[in-house]
Design a protein around this motif. Structure first.
Motif, mmCIF file in Angstrom:
data_model
loop_
_atom_site.group_PDB
_atom_site.id
_atom_site.type_symbol
_atom_site.label_atom_id
_atom_site.label_comp_id
_atom_site.label_asym_id
_atom_site.label_seq_id
_atom_site.Cartn_x
_atom_site.Cartn_y
_atom_site.Cartn_z
ATOM 1 N N ARG A 1 34.773 38.256 42.643
ATOM 2 C CA ARG A 1 35.584 39.448 42.412
ATOM 3 C C ARG A 1 35.351 40.023 41.016
ATOM 4 O O ARG A 1 35.230 39.271 40.053
ATOM 5 N N GLU B 1 43.425 34.639 39.115
ATOM 6 C CA GLU B 1 43.885 35.878 38.484
ATOM 7 C C GLU B 1 43.900 37.000 39.522
ATOM 8 O O GLU B 1 43.022 37.064 40.385
ATOM 9 N N SER B 2 44.858 37.900 39.435
ATOM 10 C CA SER B 2 44.880 39.048 40.343
ATOM 11 C C SER B 2 43.935 40.130 39.821
ATOM 12 O O SER B 2 43.594 40.155 38.625
ATOM 13 N N TYR B 3 43.547 41.033 40.708
ATOM 14 C CA TYR B 3 42.729 42.171 40.279
ATOM 15 C C TYR B 3 43.452 42.973 39.198
ATOM 16 O O TYR B 3 42.846 43.355 38.194
ATOM 17 N N GLU C 1 45.801 42.090 37.053
ATOM 18 C CA GLU C 1 45.837 41.365 35.780
ATOM 19 C C GLU C 1 44.476 41.445 35.088
ATOM 20 O O GLU C 1 44.400 41.663 33.870
#
Length: 179
Positions: free
Chosen positions: A35, A76-78, A80
Motif C-alpha cells: 500500500r 497503519e491506515s491510508y 494516517e
C-alpha cells in the motif's frame, strides 16, 4: 533512523486485503503488492508542489514526482499515512489531505536511473491538499522542489524522468477533474 529497507509493510492481495507482512526491501525485491499514499499538494494560487527524489531512495532514485507520499506502514491506515507522509516530506504540521480515489498500480518491468525491478504492484490511495505556508522539505527525501503551474508541470513531464506510478496517478487525477 531505521533503515528504510527494514520497515515492515503489509502485503495485500488484488482486493487490498492484508495477507501478510514483509520488510520493504523484500517487498520490492519480490514485487509483492503493498500500500502507498499519494498527496497532490497545491498552494492557494493552484500551483503544484513538484520535487526530485534523492539519489538514495530505494525506488526510482533521482526521479521527479508531483506527489508527496510513500508506503503505508504495517498496521497503519491510508489516512494516517497520508498525513504522516505529507508532513514529513513537506516539513510542515497541520496539513489535511482530502481523499480522492484508490487504484491498483501494476507494471511488469521498470528500469530507471539504476533501479531495476521485474514487477511493481501497489494500491495507491490518492489525496489532495492545499498548503499556504512555507515548506521545509525533508532532505533525505527531497533533492529539489518548486511550486509549478499545471502548464509548467505538463512541460516537465515531456522532458524529465518522473516516477511511473506518479505519472499514472496524475493521468487519473486529470481525468477525474475533467469529468
Amino acid at each position: 533512523m531505521t533503515n528504510p529497507a527494514e520497515e515492515l509493510l503489509d502485503v495485500v492481495d488484488e482486493h487490498d486485503r492484508v495477507i501478510g507482512t514483509a520488510a520493504r526491501g523484500e517487498v520490492y525485491r519480490r514485487g509483492l503488492t503493498h500500500r502507498c499514499v499519494f498527496i497532490l499538494v497545491r498552494d492557494p494560487a493552484g500551483r503544484i508542489f513538484v520535487h526530485r527524489r534523492t539519489d538514495t531512495k530505494l525506488f526510482a532514485p533521482g526521479a521527479y514526482d508531483m506527489f508527496v507520499g510513500g508506503v503505508v506502514g504495517s498496521g497503519e491506515s491510508y489516512a494516517e499515512a497520508a498525513v504522516r507522509e505529507a508532513e514529513e516530506e513537506l516539513g510542515v504540521h497541520g496539513i489535511a489531505p482530502r481523499p480522492l480515489f484508490k487504484f491498483l498500480f501494476e507494471q511488469d518491468r521498470f528500469e530507471q536511473d539504476g533501479f531495476d525491478q521485474d514487477r511493481l504492484s501497489w494500491w495507491c490511495d490518492m489525496y489532495e491538499a492545499e498548503w499556504d505556508g512555507p515548506v521545509s522539505p525533508q532532505e533525505s527525501e527531497v533533492a529539489w522542489h518548486a511550486w509549478l503551474t499545471p502548464a509548467e508541470l505538463a512541460d516537465r513531464l515531456t522532458r524529465d524522468s518522473f516516477v511511473p506510478d506518479g505519472v499514472e496517478a496524475y493521468r487519473r487525477y486529470l481525468g477525474l477533474r475533467s469529468a
